[in-house]
Design an enzyme around this catalytic site. Structure first.
Site, PDB file in Angstrom:
ATOM      1  N   HIS A   1     -66.093  -8.639 -47.394  1.00  0.00           N
ATOM      2  CA  HIS A   1     -66.107  -8.093 -48.767  1.00  0.00           C
ATOM      3  C   HIS A   1     -66.971  -6.850 -48.776  1.00  0.00           C
ATOM      4  O   HIS A   1     -67.429  -6.162 -49.746  1.00  0.00           O
ATOM      5  CB  HIS A   1     -66.902  -8.880 -49.689  1.00  0.00           C
ATOM      6  CG  HIS A   1     -66.330 -10.139 -49.741  1.00  0.00           C
ATOM      7  ND1 HIS A   1     -65.427 -10.716 -50.372  1.00  0.00           N
ATOM      8  CD2 HIS A   1     -66.938 -11.348 -49.194  1.00  0.00           C
ATOM      9  CE1 HIS A   1     -65.017 -11.973 -50.319  1.00  0.00           C
ATOM     10  NE2 HIS A   1     -65.987 -12.277 -49.413  1.00  0.00           N
TER      11      HIS A   1
ATOM     12  N   HIS B   1      -8.920   2.373 -42.728  1.00  0.00           N
ATOM     13  CA  HIS B   1      -9.690   1.130 -42.138  1.00  0.00           C
ATOM     14  C   HIS B   1     -10.253   1.364 -41.074  1.00  0.00           C
ATOM     15  O   HIS B   1      -9.586   1.391 -40.010  1.00  0.00           O
ATOM     16  CB  HIS B   1      -8.471   0.241 -42.317  1.00  0.00           C
ATOM     17  CG  HIS B   1      -9.119  -1.071 -42.303  1.00  0.00           C
ATOM     18  ND1 HIS B   1      -9.751  -1.867 -41.305  1.00  0.00           N
ATOM     19  CD2 HIS B   1      -9.126  -2.210 -43.467  1.00  0.00           C
ATOM     20  CE1 HIS B   1     -10.188  -3.141 -41.523  1.00  0.00           C
ATOM     21  NE2 HIS B   1      -9.757  -3.396 -42.938  1.00  0.00           N
TER      22      HIS B   1
ATOM     23  N   SER C   1     -56.987  20.174 -41.001  1.00  0.00           N
ATOM     24  CA  SER C   1     -56.906  20.652 -42.516  1.00  0.00           C
ATOM     25  C   SER C   1     -56.454  22.142 -42.656  1.00  0.00           C
ATOM     26  O   SER C   1     -57.167  22.697 -41.720  1.00  0.00           O
ATOM     27  CB  SER C   1     -58.220  20.103 -43.247  1.00  0.00           C
ATOM     28  OG  SER C   1     -58.174  20.667 -44.519  1.00  0.00           O
TER      29      SER C   1
ATOM     30  N   SER D   1     -11.235  -8.499 -39.871  1.00  0.00           N
ATOM     31  CA  SER D   1     -12.387  -7.605 -39.340  1.00  0.00           C
ATOM     32  C   SER D   1     -13.721  -8.194 -39.121  1.00  0.00           C
ATOM     33  O   SER D   1     -14.303  -7.762 -38.297  1.00  0.00           O
ATOM     34  CB  SER D   1     -12.485  -6.327 -40.424  1.00  0.00           C
ATOM     35  OG  SER D   1     -11.111  -5.803 -40.635  1.00  0.00           O
TER      36      SER D   1
END
Length: 495
Positions: A208, A128, A332, A159
């Site tokens: 957009h 515990h 890369s 607790s």
């Protein structure tokens, strides 16, 4: 005979290698792997990224949880002494009381790794974790010659009185001392500096994905400064709530032992002195509603930063920004020319991970069966995970922002190639002058280019010349360009 000797040698060699050597090597491998490193950590937070995150272990590690539990237990004992309970009225008689209290506080202020290991050793027996903390403090009381007072450690508590006070206190310290400073230092302040640097830089806006009314680059950055500033301010309005009321929230054990004491007032003051807000009507555990609100708040901040990451990624793709080259860095493994926007991509990935965990914390923690189940316990142990991914993202964003170099020629080129975006301005002035059907006239012109050509400064000028309006109005219209039609904005320091 030689062949026979060689055969015998190889037989024993292979027999030893395959049958005995693994038994010798296996324990050595176990010992090696038992030492956590960047190579064997299951989570990259404790491995690959540990060097960037080790400061968070002061708030979210097993060590820190034990230390904060000890902290609360010691402060609770001191608070009982200050009531004072009759049995504690003689505490500190051999020392000046405040000196005695400071001696007690050294149990947590001087808490070291060996102390935490001792707690874990006790836990092997108790099975515990909270009881192990209690027994550890009792050991320290024995060492300090305070054995006669040690039964008032954890007096009347369960607790969760300790856990639901220790965890919000550690969370409060993490947010105030690490999270918010990191967000400000790595993201907010660099954005404010960047906005100031580009407060007069016009760019083509896109709605957009299509060219739209021009804007100011600094103002677009201030959009994120404002959003983040407001959300950071909201953090300070959310209390750090705790539960401190005994086994099922009614302070039963306290009241039955000392019915003349106002334990409700005691518990409220105790929490307040720690900088916490005590929930007055609870089960065995805290509601976690305010913790859920904090997680939602931090999730919103991360959502804003995902938006920021994608916008900067797009500006880089549009070549409005170049990225400062880092010598020897590889973009890369196949394409030598690549300089990728990896910092913004890393940030976006970590922010998404953080939000997934924040979302689970916010939706799960406020739910517990009747007076308590244990599901909150294992979930709360992961509280540091979304904070870690968030701070990794802050640092990536700061690094990425620091690499950005404005590509003014490309910005100018886009503005010069999109004179159609001033159509809004021209039709608005013509409306003011009561010109017939100005929107329709500009719509026809801007979509066809007047004569089938892309709208340019010259074709726009010819269109203006063709209008049946006063020359003064034509001059006003000619003064409007994609570089100057950028609106008006409040001072950047006004938020």
């Amino acid at each position: 005979a030689v062949v026979s000797t060689q055969s015998t040698f190889f037989f024993f060699f292979f027999f030893f290698f395959f049958f005995f050597f693994p038994f010798i090597l296996h324990p050595l491998l176990i010992i090696a792997m038992a030492t956590l490193s960047a190579l064997n950590a299951i989570s990259p937070l404790d491995g690959r990224y540990w060097s960037q995150l080790h400061g968070l272990s002061h708030h979210f590690s097993e060590f820190s949880l034990i230390k904060y539990r000890v902290w609360i237990e010691v402060e609770y004992f001191i608070a009982l002494c200050k009531v004072p309970l009759p049995q504690l009225s003689t505490f500190g008689d051999t020392l000046e009381k405040e000196s005695a209290f400071q001696q007690l506080r050294s149990i947590y202020t001087g808490f070291e790794e060996e102390d935490a290991l001792r707690v874990k050793e006790i836990e092997k027996t108790t099975n515990h974790d909270m009881k192990a903390v209690e027994y550890f403090i009792k050991e320290r009381f024995d060492q300090l010659g305070l054995s006669k007072y040690k039964e008032f450690i954890h007096f009347g508590l369960t607790s969760q009185d300790i856990n639901n006070t220790a965890i919000p206190l550690s969370l409060k310290h993490a947010v105030e001392n690490t999270y918010v400073p990191s967000l400000k230092d790595h993201v907010l302040l660099p954005l404010q500096n960047m906005a100031e640097a580009y407060k007069t830089t016009p760019i083509l806006a896109r709605t957009h994905g299509q060219p739209a009314t021009p804007t100011i680059l600094g103002k677009e950055i201030m959009v994120f400064v404002e959003r983040l500033s407001h959300q950071i301010s909201m953090i300070s309005t959310i209390p750090y709530a705790c539960k401190f009321g005994g086994a099922t929230g009614g302070l039963n054990a306290h009241h039955v032992a000392y019915p003349h004491i106002d334990w409700i007032h005691f518990a409220d003051i105790f929490a307040s002195n720690l900088g916490l807000k005590r929930m007055k009507f609870t089960t065995q555990i805290e509601h976690y509603d305010y913790l859920a609100a904090l997680c939602d708040n931090l999730k919103r901040i991360n959502t804003i930063l995902i938006d920021l990451s994608r916008d900067f990624w797009t500006y880089i793709s549009l070549e409005y920004f170049h990225q400062r080259l880092v010598k020897n860095e590889v973009g890369s493994s196949a394409m030598p020319h690549k300089v990728n926007p990896i910092d913004f991509e890393n940030a976006e990935g970590n922010l998404g991970l953080a939000n997934a965990v924040f979302e689970h914390l916010a939706s799960k923690l406020p739910i517990s069966r009747l007076q308590r189940d244990l599901t909150d316990s294992t979930v709360l142990r992961n509280l540091g995970v979304p904070f870690s991914h968030s701070i990794l993202a802050f640092k990536s964003l700061g690094k990425g922002i620091g690499k950005l170099l404005l590509n003014q020629p490309k910005i100018n080129q886009d503005l010069e190639e999109n004179w159609a975006v001033v159509s809004e301005a021209i039709q608005t002035i013509l409306r003011r002058e009561n010109f017939p059907n100005p929107y329709e006239a500009l719509k026809e012109f801007s979509r066809t280019g007047g004569e089938g050509e892309k709208i340019s400064m010259e074709s726009m000028s010819r269109f203006i010349d063709s209008l049946n309006v006063d020359e003064r109005i034509k001059e006003e219209l000619r003064s409007i360009t994609p570089f100057t039609y950028t609106g008006v904005h409040p001072p950047f320091d006004s938020i």
